[in-house]
Scaffold this active site. Structure first.
Site, PDB file in Angstrom:
ATOM      1  N   GLY A 219      26.332  -2.128  41.376  1.00  0.00           N
ATOM      2  CA  GLY A 219      26.224  -2.129  39.924  1.00  0.00           C
ATOM      3  C   GLY A 219      27.533  -1.885  39.222  1.00  0.00           C
ATOM      4  N   SER A 220      27.539  -2.226  37.928  1.00  0.00           N
ATOM      5  CA  SER A 220      28.671  -1.963  37.045  1.00  0.00           C
ATOM      6  C   SER A 220      28.209  -1.007  35.951  1.00  0.00           C
ATOM      7  CB  SER A 220      29.174  -3.268  36.407  1.00  0.00           C
ATOM      8  OG  SER A 220      29.574  -4.190  37.392  1.00  0.00           O
ATOM      9  N   VAL A 221      29.077  -0.055  35.570  1.00  0.00           N
ATOM     10  CA  VAL A 221      28.726   0.964  34.582  1.00  0.00           C
ATOM     11  C   VAL A 221      29.503   0.709  33.297  1.00  0.00           C
ATOM     12  CG1 VAL A 221      28.579   3.422  34.094  1.00  0.00           C
ATOM     13  CG2 VAL A 221      28.318   2.607  36.433  1.00  0.00           C
TER      14      VAL A 221
ATOM     15  N   LYS B 124      24.210   1.664  33.708  1.00  0.00           N
ATOM     16  CA  LYS B 124      24.487   1.105  35.028  1.00  0.00           C
ATOM     17  C   LYS B 124      23.661  -0.165  35.201  1.00  0.00           C
ATOM     18  CE  LYS B 124      24.365   2.158  39.978  1.00  0.00           C
ATOM     19  NZ  LYS B 124      24.052   3.169  41.003  1.00  0.00           N
TER      20      LYS B 124
ATOM     21  N   GLY C 176      33.245   1.709  35.155  1.00  0.00           N
ATOM     22  CA  GLY C 176      33.148   1.905  36.591  1.00  0.00           C
ATOM     23  C   GLY C 176      32.411   0.747  37.243  1.00  0.00           C
TER      24      GLY C 176
ATOM     25  N   GLY D 139      30.710  -0.529  41.264  1.00  0.00           N
ATOM     26  CA  GLY D 139      30.449  -0.290  42.674  1.00  0.00           C
ATOM     27  C   GLY D 139      29.827  -1.511  43.316  1.00  0.00           C
TER      28      GLY D 139
ATOM     29  N   ASP E 237      25.986  10.375  49.931  1.00  0.00           N
ATOM     30  CA  ASP E 237      27.170   9.706  49.383  1.00  0.00           C
ATOM     31  C   ASP E 237      27.958  10.630  48.466  1.00  0.00           C
ATOM     32  OD1 ASP E 237      28.940   7.703  49.099  1.00  0.00           O
ATOM     33  OD2 ASP E 237      27.782   6.539  47.674  1.00  0.00           O
TER      34      ASP E 237
END
Length: 726
Positions: free
Chosen positions: A453-455, A470, A448, A450, A573
């Site tokens: 950040g990247s997961v 994350k 994932g 965003g 959110d």
């Protein structure tokens, strides 16, 4: 006649070759039969025979009533049903280890930690060519004669090993952890460390503390560049200087060489270890000044140098490092103690003991004031020229000090908050461990991404714990603030429907850049967004009851966040991509930032994203549902729900009633998803009440305002939502 003899010779040769082939096949069959499932069963029973005490009856299941693969502590492979792991940790077992363990040829992992095994470690273990992890920590073993070239993890600490350091250890060139290899910590090994141990070029951690190892530290050991987690050599009898090859440990996280007899100056090469977080050199005979190269340790958090013979002034650059603890006690420092950074916190540093010539510093140190030095060349004309500057300078200094205080206070609060989270509440984890866990943050592990950040999917503890990592994009404006906010929120929130944070990491990467990451519990079924809008290779969640259950989970989390947490928090959110599903498809809310619970419910019932291409200009998902009411409800409900569970809704005898309930449900959802806040209902008073099979709901709690109830087309679940106008 000649041709007949030739034919007989050829026939005889053919027969001989056939017999040879048959004999070889038979021999191979016998050899193969030598190590079978039955071999494993007998070897385990012989292992049991040498157990003298089993107070917890852990081996009571080791009998003919069960297949040996079902015995407690035994793990088998699926294909061949051969033993691949033997785990009997902390079972209070007393006895010795049978040599027959060497016949379990498919073994990859042995864990016998925290028992009372004694005697020798059977050399037959060296026959286990598949063995990768051997943990015999905290027993009473006495022999270390092992040869295991394919071993990666070796844990032998807290035993009764004695004698010389076994040279055979150096043959395990594939080792990653040596305590964690020679976790010979707390043993009584003597003799020098074999220099061939430097051949173990995959080592990530080496722990030889609390032994009697003498002599100089071999350059080949101190310079194993693969060491990333830690090098622990404290409480031995090492002498001589600390080799300059220590500068090769550029990615090392912790170095502890305290409690030895090392001499000379602290090598300036230590400045190359820029990822170092913990440096412990106390209790040696180091002398001279603290090298200026240590100002390159941008990630250092703990520096222990007490009980040495260090001298000179305390460098001011130590106050600029991110130190959380500094100990300079029992040395021979002199001059003024700095007042910035760590020196401004009396609980974070110490200079007690033989440092009798120190002065100044902050008031709690109770040190004498430093003498004022006057210049002999100070004359009146020069002083007259300085008068204008003496008027302007205090104003400039005051403004500069105010700015510096504000800046440092902000940075200190960030570091203190982050460090407190790491140190006090969660297990500590390093950048190197996360790098290894995610296969160096491989794109294949990316699950994932965003704005901030990247997961990545990660694997900790040798694959036993799957997590989601994350990694913050610190180059994005606001990412660091987002990290701190998420740490603070997750630290005080505890609920079954919130994603669980495991730990956090705030450090430097191998290039010396800031690195921040959060480690969460992994959710194997992905997000609600993927479940509602699957790809062609995935199956959509068409079950209505399951969608209702997920809505209940999300509402429970929101009710806790808004009304029952230690601190009231506004969660904004909320969207399907921030709702994650575990093994049982139980929903867990993640992330914190700008949408409405009602909008998510509309997406769950209609199967339409709010960002669908059909919603342009002023036409939104909210209006899409609003315009369909009251007569065209079935046209907007997700077709998968209708096909799966609601066929014939308008044809059966209860059709009109069910249609009315669904219409009422959507009308109420529209209320809490209105465009303007003053038109909405307070989602903080939303309740979910599970009913029994008779359809009678459990007693709802009392709330303010209007209460709306709908059976939500389910015989087992009722959604009871309480709204309050504000």
């Amino acid at each position: 006649m000649a041709s007949s003899n030739m034919f007989r010779r050829v026939l005889n040769v053919s027969l001989i070759l056939s017999w040879l082939v048959l004999a070889m096949n038979c021999r191979g069959s016998v050899a193969a039969a030598g190590f079978t499932n039955e071999t494993d069963r007998r070897a385990l029973l012989m292992f049991k025979d040498l157990i003298q005490e089993d107070p917890l009856a852990v081996l009571s299941s080791w009998n003919d009533s069960l297949h040996f693969c079902e015995w407690k502590g035994v793990t088998c492979g699926r294909q061949h049903q051969r033993v691949t792991a033997l785990r009997l940790v902390a079972q209070n077992l007393v006895g010795s280890v049978s040599p027959q363990i060497g016949r379990l040829t498919f073994l990859r992992k042995i864990r016998l930690d925290n028992n009372s095994f004694h005697g020798n470690i059977p050399p037959d273990i060296g026959q286990l060519f598949r063995l990768q992890s051997l943990s015999l920590y905290n027993n009473s073993f006495q022999d270390l004669g092992l040869t295991l070239p394919n071993l990666k993890y070796l844990y032998l600490g807290l035993n009764n090993f004695s004698g010389s350091f076994p040279p055979s250890m150096a043959n395990a060139s594939g080792l990653l952890h040596l305590i964690i290899f020679v976790a010979a910590a707390a043993n009584i090994l003597e003799g020098s460390i074999p220099v061939k141990l430097g051949n173990c070029t995959n080592l990530q951690v080496l722990d030889l503390e609390s032994n009697r190892l003498p002599g100089v530290i071999p350059e080949q050991i101190i310079g194993i560049s693969s060491l990333t987690i830690g090098l622990y050599l404290r409480l031995n009898e090492f002498t001589g200087p600390l080799p300059s090859q220590v500068g090769n440990l550029k990615n090392l996280g912790a170095l502890s060489i305290s409690g030895n007899k090392l001499i000379g100056e602290i090598p300036s090469a230590l400045g190359s270890c820029q990822v170092l977080e913990n440096l412990d050199l106390h209790g040696n005979f180091f002398e001279g000044a603290i090298p200026s190269s240590l100002d390159q340790l941008k990630g250092i958090q703990q520096l222990d140098l007490p009980q040495n013979n260090l001298s000179g002034q305390i460098p001011e650059f130590l106050g600029k490092l991110p130190l959380m603890r500094l100990n300079l006690s029992h040395n021979m420092f002199e001059g003024e103690v700095p007042k910035v950074g760590v020196f401004n916190n009396i609980s974070a540093f110490s200079v007690v003991g033989k440092n009798m010539k120190l002065c100044g510093g902050i008031q709690p140190l109770h040190l004498p004031a430093c003498p004022i030095k006057f210049s002999k060349k100070n004359k009146r004309p020069f002083l007259d020229k300085m008068i204008p500057l003496l008027i302007i300078l205090p104003i400039v200094l005051l403004l500069a000090c105010l700015y510096l205080i504000f800046y440092r206070l902000k940075r200190s609060q960030q570091r203190t908050s982050s460090a407190a989270l790491l140190e006090n509440e969660y297990p500590k984890i390093t950048y190197a461990e996360l790098l290894h866990a995610t296969n160096e943050f491989s794109p294949s592990n990316l699950i994932g991404e965003g704005r901030y950040g990247s997961v990545y999917k990660g694997s900790l503890n040798s694959g036993e714990h799957i997590v989601a990592v994350k990694v913050l994009k610190l180059q994005e404006h606001g990412a660091n603030k987002s990290f701190m906010a998420e740490c603070d929120v997750l630290r005080i929130l505890r609920h079954r429907n919130l994603v669980k944070i495991i730990t956090a990491c705030s450090s430097l990467d191998f290039q010396g850049k800031d690195f921040k990451a959060l480690v969460f519990e992994f959710m194997p079924n992905g997000s609600l967004d993927n479940w509602l809008h699957p790809t062609q290779a995935e199956e959509q969640g068409s079950n209505l009851n399951l969608r209702l259950s997920i809505a209940i989970d999300v509402a429970s989390a929101l009710d806790y966040i808004h009304n029952h947490g230690e601190t009231t928090i506004c969660y904004c959110d909320l969207k399907p991509s921030n709702v994650l599903l575990d093994d049982d498809l139980c929903a867990h809310v993640s992330d914190f930032g700008l949408a409405s619970y009602g909008i998510m419910l509309l997406e769950m019932f209609t199967g339409k994203r709010p960002t669908d291409s059909m919603f342009i200009d002023n036409f939104s998902l909210h209006n899409y549902v609003k315009f369909a009411l009251p007569d065209r409800v079935m046209e907007i409900i997700d077709s998968m729900i209708i096909l799966k569970e609601m066929e014939g809704l308008n044809e059966n005898r209860h059709g009109e009633g069910e249609y009315a309930k669904l219409k009422s449900c959507l009308e109420s959802i529209l209320i809490c998803s209105a465009e303007w806040p003053h038109e909405r209902m307070d989602s903080g008073h939303l309740q979910l009440v599970c009913t029994n099979e008779s359809g009678k709901p459990s007693r709802p709690r009392k709330t303010r305002g209007h209460t709306w109830n709908a059976e939500m087309l389910s015989a087992e679940v009722e959604l009871s939502v309480s709204f309050t106008q504000y």
